[in-house]
Design a protein around this motif. Structure first.
Motif, PDB file in Angstrom:
ATOM      1  N   LEU A 106      44.654  41.393  37.399  1.00 50.82           N
ATOM      2  CA  LEU A 106      45.919  42.165  38.213  1.00 50.82           C
ATOM      3  C   LEU A 106      46.375  41.397  39.456  1.00 50.82           C
ATOM      4  CD1 LEU A 106      44.347  45.890  38.727  1.00 50.82           C
ATOM      5  CD2 LEU A 106      46.007  45.097  36.959  1.00 50.82           C
ATOM      6  N   VAL A 107      45.475  40.484  39.987  1.00 52.71           N
ATOM      7  CA  VAL A 107      46.162  39.780  41.161  1.00 52.71           C
ATOM      8  C   VAL A 107      46.678  38.611  40.659  1.00 52.71           C
ATOM      9  CG1 VAL A 107      45.505  38.585  43.457  1.00 52.71           C
ATOM     10  CG2 VAL A 107      44.483  40.916  42.864  1.00 52.71           C
ATOM     11  N   GLU A 108      46.240  37.801  39.725  1.00 52.17           N
ATOM     12  CA  GLU A 108      46.390  36.412  39.253  1.00 52.17           C
ATOM     13  C   GLU A 108      47.908  36.399  38.781  1.00 52.17           C
ATOM     14  OE1 GLU A 108      47.072  32.856  36.845  1.00 52.17           O
ATOM     15  OE2 GLU A 108      46.743  35.112  35.995  1.00 52.17           O
ATOM     16  N   PRO A 109      48.330  37.192  37.914  1.00 53.37           N
ATOM     17  CA  PRO A 109      49.730  36.781  37.611  1.00 53.37           C
ATOM     18  C   PRO A 109      50.938  36.852  38.559  1.00 53.37           C
ATOM     19  CG  PRO A 109      48.714  38.470  36.120  1.00 53.37           C
ATOM     20  CD  PRO A 109      47.873  38.375  37.384  1.00 53.37           C
ATOM     21  N   PRO A 110      50.964  37.850  39.530  1.00 51.00           N
ATOM     22  CA  PRO A 110      51.814  37.633  40.617  1.00 51.00           C
ATOM     23  C   PRO A 110      51.504  36.518  41.554  1.00 51.00           C
ATOM     24  CG  PRO A 110      50.568  39.477  41.276  1.00 51.00           C
ATOM     25  CD  PRO A 110      50.389  39.249  39.641  1.00 51.00           C
ATOM     26  N   TRP A 111      50.363  36.144  41.902  1.00 56.34           N
ATOM     27  CA  TRP A 111      50.042  35.099  42.636  1.00 56.34           C
ATOM     28  C   TRP A 111      50.175  33.778  42.238  1.00 56.34           C
ATOM     29  CZ3 TRP A 111      46.402  31.145  42.293  1.00 56.34           C
ATOM     30  CH2 TRP A 111      46.020  30.601  43.404  1.00 56.34           C
ATOM     31  N   SER A 112      50.249  33.708  40.758  1.00 58.94           N
ATOM     32  CA  SER A 112      50.556  32.304  40.164  1.00 58.94           C
ATOM     33  C   SER A 112      51.956  32.122  40.117  1.00 58.94           C
ATOM     34  CB  SER A 112      49.898  32.212  38.685  1.00 58.94           C
ATOM     35  OG  SER A 112      48.373  32.436  39.009  1.00 58.94           O
TER      36      SER A 112
END
Length: 204
Positions: A193-199
């Motif tokens: 959940l966190v990785e796509p917007p963070w990347s």
């Protein structure tokens, strides 16, 4: 009163520390609480259950062995037998080693009995030895002693304690393994959940 000592002195106040109440740590996960409860339960079993179980097993084994002692003592008795032949030793045998020899004796029924027993090498034909026999006149080993019964109880109690301890250690490791697998799965799901917007911030 100096300005530094005045309660109304200028300057920022220290932030008020709020201590989290016991068991209300926001960083403590449900799996952490489960692990803590399981550890406490296993520790309780170790402290209270292990001594009781090992003592119970030892006393039970001792009582059973003592019944065997009483039964064998009632069924077996010693008689004096006479060697009909000298023991034959193999070459290189130790002098204190026992060897087979033929013996004979008169039973309680008045009948003559013969058997092969192990006797010291220094015995000669015609000498006497003490042997254990049952009511039928069959040669037997000496009956179990009370000391053997005590040793049996101690050994059984010790083995029970070791087995329980090993079981508790295995249960502790198994519980942690299961909880860790669940934690890793939760971390993977949260990272998805966190990785796509963070990347995405670095791709602009």
């Amino acid at each position: 009163m100096s300005a530094q000592d005045s309660p109304h002195a200028s300057g920022s106040r220290r932030p008020r520390q709020e201590h989290a109440s016991h068991g209300k740590n926001p960083l403590r996960r449900t799996s952490d609480r489960v692990e803590s409860w399981c550890s406490g339960l296993l520790l309780l079993v170790l402290v209270l259950g292990l001594p009781m179980a090992s003592m119970s097993a030892g006393l039970t084994a001792y009582a059973s062995a003592m019944r065997t002692v009483q039964a064998q003592s009632a069924q077996r008795h010693q008689v004096t037998a006479r060697l009909t032949s000298a023991p034959e030793a193999a070459p290189g045998s130790a002098t204190d080693e026992k060897h087979k020899a033929q013996v004979s004796w008169t039973g309680q029924d008045g009948r003559q009995h013969t058997a092969t027993v192990r006797v010291p090498l220094n015995k000669t034909a015609g000498s006497t030895v003490r042997i254990w026999v049952d009511r039928e006149g069959t040669v037997q080993d000496p009956p179990m002693s009370a000391g053997n019964a005590k040793a049996t109880g101690w050994v059984m109690g010790g083995m029970t304690a070791v087995c329980i301890y090993a079981g508790l250690v295995a249960a502790r490791k198994g519980t942690r393994w299961v909880l860790d697998r669940r934690r890793y799965a939760q971390w993977d799901a949260e990272w998805d959940l966190v990785e796509p917007p963070w990347s995405a911030r670095f791709r602009r």
